[in-house]
Motif scaffolding. Structure first.
Motif, PDB file in Angstrom:
ATOM      1  N   GLU A 138     -19.636 -14.914  48.078  1.00  0.00           N
ATOM      2  CA  GLU A 138     -20.834 -15.941  48.123  1.00  0.00           C
ATOM      3  C   GLU A 138     -22.165 -15.242  48.291  1.00  0.00           C
ATOM      4  N   ARG A 139     -23.039 -15.569  47.529  1.00  0.00           N
ATOM      5  CA  ARG A 139     -24.335 -14.930  47.630  1.00  0.00           C
ATOM      6  C   ARG A 139     -25.254 -16.064  48.110  1.00  0.00           C
ATOM      7  N   PRO A 140     -26.661 -15.643  48.798  1.00  0.00           N
ATOM      8  CA  PRO A 140     -27.464 -16.716  49.224  1.00  0.00           C
ATOM      9  C   PRO A 140     -27.775 -17.595  48.045  1.00  0.00           C
ATOM     10  N   GLU A 141     -27.923 -18.920  48.374  1.00  0.00           N
ATOM     11  CA  GLU A 141     -28.379 -19.767  47.506  1.00  0.00           C
ATOM     12  C   GLU A 141     -29.742 -19.429  46.671  1.00  0.00           C
ATOM     13  N   GLY A 142     -29.821 -19.743  45.526  1.00  0.00           N
ATOM     14  CA  GLY A 142     -30.871 -19.185  44.647  1.00  0.00           C
ATOM     15  C   GLY A 142     -30.891 -17.853  44.203  1.00  0.00           C
TER      16      GLY A 142
END
Lengths: 122, 122
Positions: free
Chosen positions: B28-32
């Protein structure tokens, strides 16, 4: 006996995306679980060190990944290196250095840390 | 071109512990984040389904693992299957079923889902 099963490759298969792909189990089980887990034995620190050290050394075509439970918990911390399918138990930063130098870079084996299928846990 | 690099196996290497070892990225990467991530595209559900389905089917010698970032985020959700080193992009439960039947059990390839090295992201 071979670690790589050539019967699973097929004519027309693409070249490897990573020359050497390492998976370090960082699974955590509840405290007191009879099988134990790689995380409680320091696998996160060891894996982070291995990733950073591989980068420092500028090793080409190698990726050091964390993975979920590799199901050899009793033997952990464990890692598996593909495509050759070689497993190691490792405890210290020196173990990691030896695996990087001798196996990942040199293409050899670190005999004292090797896990064989008969080591279980099955 | 071969997916398995026989030059990495050595005489005396042990037999494979898993005949077929699947790693599904659930990073998971940060949103955006411009690269996106496998998790935001549903990889956890897909991987859980694949694991459960493989168990239901009673496939011998196979393990379906989650992994950290496989670094092909733009193409995700991605998985890699070793020792053959074959990569897939997969979006649906039907994709998972096809990979299980055709590749894991049948030893073939699901051509429409294959990722090749030239697909990047490098």
């Amino acid at each position: 006996m071979k670690s790589v099963d050539p019967s699973r490759s097929r004519p027309g298969d693409a070249a490897a995306y990573y020359r050497c792909h390492v998976f370090c189990c960082i699974n955590e089980r509840p405290e007191g679980h009879p099988r134990g887990c790689c995380k409680e034995r320091g696998s996160v620190r060891l894996r982070n060190y291995m990733k950073a050290r591989a980068k420092e050394l500028g090793i080409d075509g190698v990726r050091i990944n964390q993975s979920g439970c590799l199901d050899r918990c009793e033997l952990g911390p464990v890692m598996v290196i593909y495509p050759e399918g070689i497993w190691y138990r490792y405890d210290t930063l020196e173990d990691v250095d030896e695996i990087l130098q001798q196996h990942v870079i040199g293409g050899g084996r670190v005999e004292r840390l090797l896990l064989r299928p008969e080591d279980g846990p099955k």
